[in-house]
Design a protein around this motif. Structure first.
Motif, mmCIF file in Angstrom:
data_model
loop_
_atom_site.group_PDB
_atom_site.id
_atom_site.type_symbol
_atom_site.label_atom_id
_atom_site.label_comp_id
_atom_site.label_asym_id
_atom_site.label_seq_id
_atom_site.Cartn_x
_atom_site.Cartn_y
_atom_site.Cartn_z
ATOM 1 N N SER A 6 0.719 -1.093 0.097
ATOM 2 C CA SER A 6 -0.009 -0.163 -0.049
ATOM 3 C C SER A 6 0.835 1.224 0.018
ATOM 4 N N VAL A 7 0.157 2.393 -0.351
ATOM 5 C CA VAL A 7 1.059 3.669 -0.444
ATOM 6 C C VAL A 7 1.533 3.969 1.008
ATOM 7 N N LYS A 8 0.672 3.787 2.192
ATOM 8 C CA LYS A 8 0.917 4.075 3.355
ATOM 9 C C LYS A 8 2.006 3.099 3.887
ATOM 10 N N ALA A 9 2.182 1.974 3.470
ATOM 11 C CA ALA A 9 3.219 0.934 3.929
ATOM 12 C C ALA A 9 4.586 1.365 3.287
ATOM 13 N N PHE A 10 4.453 2.092 2.157
ATOM 14 C CA PHE A 10 5.570 2.156 1.192
ATOM 15 C C PHE A 10 6.283 3.365 1.909
ATOM 16 N N LEU A 11 5.438 4.510 2.457
ATOM 17 C CA LEU A 11 5.986 5.775 2.941
ATOM 18 C C LEU A 11 6.709 5.241 4.373
ATOM 19 N N ALA A 12 6.078 4.163 4.806
ATOM 20 C CA ALA A 12 6.509 3.767 6.515
ATOM 21 C C ALA A 12 8.046 3.205 5.999
ATOM 22 N N THR A 13 8.177 2.453 5.001
ATOM 23 C CA THR A 13 9.547 1.607 4.600
ATOM 24 C C THR A 13 10.451 2.818 4.349
ATOM 25 N N ALA A 14 9.906 3.836 3.547
ATOM 26 C CA ALA A 14 10.626 4.906 2.953
ATOM 27 C C ALA A 14 11.466 5.651 4.377
ATOM 28 N N THR A 19 15.554 7.231 8.422
ATOM 29 C CA THR A 19 15.638 7.739 9.867
ATOM 30 C C THR A 19 16.618 6.432 10.664
ATOM 31 N N ALA A 20 17.042 5.493 9.933
ATOM 32 C CA ALA A 20 17.818 4.536 10.553
ATOM 33 C C ALA A 20 19.370 4.945 11.042
ATOM 34 N N PRO A 21 19.781 4.441 12.119
ATOM 35 C CA PRO A 21 21.214 5.135 12.387
ATOM 36 C C PRO A 21 22.229 5.015 11.450
ATOM 37 N N PRO A 22 22.814 6.117 11.069
ATOM 38 C CA PRO A 22 23.962 6.116 10.047
ATOM 39 C C PRO A 22 24.874 4.694 9.879
ATOM 40 N N SER A 23 25.077 4.176 10.861
ATOM 41 C CA SER A 23 25.736 2.890 10.968
ATOM 42 C C SER A 23 25.060 1.884 10.368
ATOM 43 N N LYS A 24 23.561 1.864 10.348
ATOM 44 C CA LYS A 24 22.680 0.761 9.654
ATOM 45 C C LYS A 24 22.095 1.105 8.285
ATOM 46 N N ARG A 25 22.199 2.362 8.240
ATOM 47 C CA ARG A 25 21.591 3.008 6.850
ATOM 48 C C ARG A 25 22.358 2.386 5.612
ATOM 49 N N GLN A 26 21.605 2.003 4.505
ATOM 50 C CA GLN A 26 22.068 1.454 3.341
ATOM 51 C C GLN A 26 22.209 2.849 2.410
ATOM 52 N N THR A 27 23.482 2.968 1.943
ATOM 53 C CA THR A 27 23.370 4.027 1.176
ATOM 54 C C THR A 27 24.070 3.713 -0.326
ATOM 55 N N PRO A 28 24.142 4.395 -1.276
ATOM 56 C CA PRO A 28 23.181 5.684 -1.242
ATOM 57 C C PRO A 28 21.846 5.659 -0.958
ATOM 58 N N LEU A 29 21.122 6.790 -0.514
ATOM 59 C CA LEU A 29 19.945 6.847 -0.635
ATOM 60 C C LEU A 29 19.309 7.516 -1.843
ATOM 61 N N THR A 30 18.284 7.292 -2.487
ATOM 62 C CA THR A 30 17.751 7.802 -3.532
ATOM 63 C C THR A 30 16.543 8.555 -3.004
ATOM 64 N N PHE A 31 16.642 9.777 -3.380
ATOM 65 C CA PHE A 31 15.410 10.695 -3.177
ATOM 66 C C PHE A 31 14.572 11.359 -4.653
ATOM 67 N N VAL A 32 13.334 11.312 -4.242
ATOM 68 C CA VAL A 32 12.348 11.856 -5.470
ATOM 69 C C VAL A 32 11.791 13.152 -4.720
ATOM 70 N N GLU A 103 25.768 16.414 8.425
ATOM 71 C CA GLU A 103 26.558 15.906 9.438
ATOM 72 C C GLU A 103 26.178 14.227 9.698
ATOM 73 N N SER A 104 24.994 14.144 9.351
ATOM 74 C CA SER A 104 24.594 12.742 9.517
ATOM 75 C C SER A 104 24.231 11.920 8.361
ATOM 76 N N LEU A 105 23.733 12.462 7.361
ATOM 77 C CA LEU A 105 23.989 11.998 6.042
ATOM 78 C C LEU A 105 24.539 12.754 4.944
ATOM 79 N N SER A 106 25.625 12.218 4.648
ATOM 80 C CA SER A 106 26.660 12.917 3.548
ATOM 81 C C SER A 106 26.004 13.304 2.193
ATOM 82 N N PRO A 107 26.119 14.310 1.553
ATOM 83 C CA PRO A 107 25.523 14.578 0.334
ATOM 84 C C PRO A 107 26.274 13.440 -0.550
ATOM 85 N N LYS A 108 27.207 13.034 -0.332
ATOM 86 C CA LYS A 108 27.972 12.059 -1.453
ATOM 87 C C LYS A 108 27.143 10.574 -1.407
ATOM 88 N N ASP A 109 26.486 10.502 -0.205
ATOM 89 C CA ASP A 109 25.658 9.347 -0.022
ATOM 90 C C ASP A 109 24.361 9.406 -0.569
#
Length: 409
Positions: A6-14, A19-32, A103-109
Motif C-alpha cells: 500500500s502507499v501507506k506501507a511504502f511511505l513507512a518503509t521509506a 531515519t535508520a542510524p548512520p551505521s545501519k543506513r544503506q547508502t546511497p539513498l535515492t530521493f524523489v 553531518e548525519s547524511l553526507s551529500p555524497k551518499d
C-alpha cells in the motif's frame, strides 16, 4: 511474484530507511523531490514516481520528499484530501523537517531524481545539487541535469504527473501483472496511485478543459488512470455517479480538490504568500514568486486596504531577502478566468531588470494598469507595478523565465 504494498506501507518503509542510524543506513539513498512551491503536482508526482520506481526493476528504494517543512503541510488541505483518497495521511509523508543534516547524511551518499523542476533550488541545491541524476519535468530546461542521464524527460504538458504516468505505464502494468496480491488488494493499490496522479492532472488542466494547457500527455494519462480506477471504485468514467464514499466522477473529484486548493479565506496574508512560493537567484538578485488563487481585490479587502496589502508583501520580501518580488493571481469572476501580476523591485539592479521586463513583455502578456495604477510606485531604488494580464496562457511557468532573463541581461 511479490505482494503489492500500500502507499501507506511504502511511505513507512521509506521513512524507516531514512531515519535508520548512520551505521545501519544503506547508502546511497535515492530521493524523489518536487519543486519548492510544493504544489499538488510536485507533491503527488514525487510519491507516485517514487512508488513505481521502487516497485520496478532493479527495485531500488526511492524516498519521496515533500519540498517544504512539515508545518507547511497545513497550508495544503487539497493535498490532505488526495492523500486520504490514497489511503494515507500527511503524518505519513516525509518532509524537509525529517531530512537528516549533512553531518548525519553526507551529500555524497545521496542520489536525487527531480520531478516538476529540473534544477534544485535553495538549501537543497547548495548541499545536493551535484548529486542530481535524473528529472521528469515540464518547465523550461535549465541545463542542470546531465544530458546523458538515464532518465531525463522535459516535455510541455499541463501537469508533470502526466509525464510520470507516461514514463511508468509499462512498469505499472508489469507490476499489476506480476503481483501475488489478491485482486481486491491489487485494485486498492491501483486506486490509491490513480488518485495521486489524477488530482494534479485535473487541477492543472482545469479538468482537461483548458485548451492552452491540456496536451495529449494529459488526456492520455487521465484515461489510463481512470482505467486503473475501474473495478477499484464504482465506474471510473466521466459520466458515472460520485461521492466521497469512494466512487469517482471526474468533474466532482476535480471540483472537490479545486475548492480546497482555492479556499484561502482562513489563511493569513503571509500564509497566502508562502503557500505556493518559489525563488531563484540570478545575477546576484533573488527573485521570489508567490502564486495566489484569488485576485488583488480579494487580497486588498483581506488586508483592509491596498496600502496594508503592500506592506504585507514588502514584509514578506524582506523576510525572504528578495530584490525582486512577484505575485501572480488567478481567479474567476462570474465564471470568467482572469490573471493579474505584481512586480516589485527593491534595488537599483532589480529596478533595471523589472523595467526591462515591462518593456519587453508588456505587449506579449497583455499588461494594463490594475485599478488605475493604485499599487504602482516609481522611486529611487524602488519600483512597483501591478497589472491585469490579458494573455491568460502565460503563468509562472512562462513569466518567471522572462523575469530571470531580464535579470541576466
Amino acid at each position: 511474484m511479490t505482494a503489492r504494498t500500500s502507499v501507506k506501507a511504502f511511505l513507512a518503509t521509506a521513512r524507516t530507511a531514512l531515519t535508520a542510524p548512520p551505521s545501519k543506513r544503506q547508502t546511497p539513498l535515492t530521493f524523489v523531490v518536487g519543486n519548492e512551491s510544493a504544489d499538488l503536482d510536485s507533491l503527488c508526482s514525487a510519491i507516485l514516481l517514487a512508488y513505481l520506481r521502487t516497485h520496478s526493476p532493479p527495485h531500488t528504494l526511492h524516498i519521496p520528499l515533500c519540498h517544504i517543512p512539515r508545518d507547511d503541510l497545513s497550508l495544503r488541505p487539497e493535498f490532505t484530501s488526495v492523500l486520504r483518497r490514497a489511503g494515507t495521511s500527511p503524518e505519513d509523508v516525509i518532509t524537509l523537517s525529517e531530512l537528516p543534516g549533512s553531518e548525519s547524511l553526507s551529500p555524497k551518499d545521496t542520489r536525487w531524481l527531480l520531478v516538476d523542476h529540473n534544477a534544485l533550488t535553495g538549501q537543497l541545491a547548495q548541499l545536493y545539487g551535484a548529486h542530481v541524476e535524473a528529472c521528469i519535468d515540464h518547465h523550461a530546461d535549465e541545463g542542470k541535469v546531465p544530458q546523458d542521464s538515464p532518465l531525463r524527460v522535459i516535455e510541455k504538458t499541463g501537469s508533470c504527473a502526466s509525464l510520470v504516468v507516461e514514463q511508468c505505464r509499462d512498469a505499472w502494468d508489469a507490476l499489476s501483472a506480476s503481483s501475488s496480491s489478491s485482486v481486491e488488494e491489487a485494485r486498492a493499490v491501483d486506486t490509491s496511485l490513480a488518485y495521486l496522479g489524477l488530482a494534479p492532472i485535473l487541477i492543472d488542466t482545469s479538468n482537461l478543459q483548458n485548451a492552452d494547457k491540456t496536451t495529449k500527455f494529459d488526456t492520455d494519462a487521465a484515461t489510463y488512470l481512470e482505467s486503473k480506477l475501474k473495478g477499484g471504485v464504482q465506474q471510473a468514467t466521466a459520466s458515472s455517479t460520485s461521492g466521497s464514499s469512494g466512487s469517482y466522477e471526474r468533474k466532482t473529484f476535480h471540483d472537490e480538490v479545486a475548492h480546497l486548493k482555492e479556499d484561502i479565506t482562513s489563511l493569513s496574508l503571509r500564509d497566502i504568500l508562502r503557500k505556493d512560493y518559489k525563488e531563484w537567484e540570478d545575477a546576484g538578485v533573488r527573485l521570489g514568486t508567490s502564486s495566489v488563487p484569488q485576485d488583488f481585490a480579494f487580497l486588498a479587502k483581506k488586508a483592509e486596504g491596498e496600502s496594508a496589502l503592500a506592506e504585507v508583501i514588502h514584509e514578506w520580501a524582506k523576510e525572504k531577502d528578495l530584490g525582486l518580488m512577484t505575485v501572480l493571481t488567478t481567479s474567476s469572476d462570474d465564471g470568467k478566468f482572469k490573471r493579474e501580476l505584481l512586480v516589485w523591485a527593491q534595488s537599483d539592479k532589480a529596478v533595471q531588470a523589472a523595467q526591462k521586463f515591462e518593456k519587453r513583455c508588456s505587449e506579449e502578456l497583455g499588461l494594463s494598469p490594475w485599478n488605475n495604477g493604485r499599487l504602482d510606485i516609481d522611486e529611487a531604488g524602488r519600483w512597483r507595478r501591478c497589472w491585469t494580464q490579458a494573455n491568460l496562457k502565460n503563468s509562472r511557468k512562462q513569466i518567471a523565465p522572462m523575469l530571470r532573463e531580464a535579470l541576466g541581461a
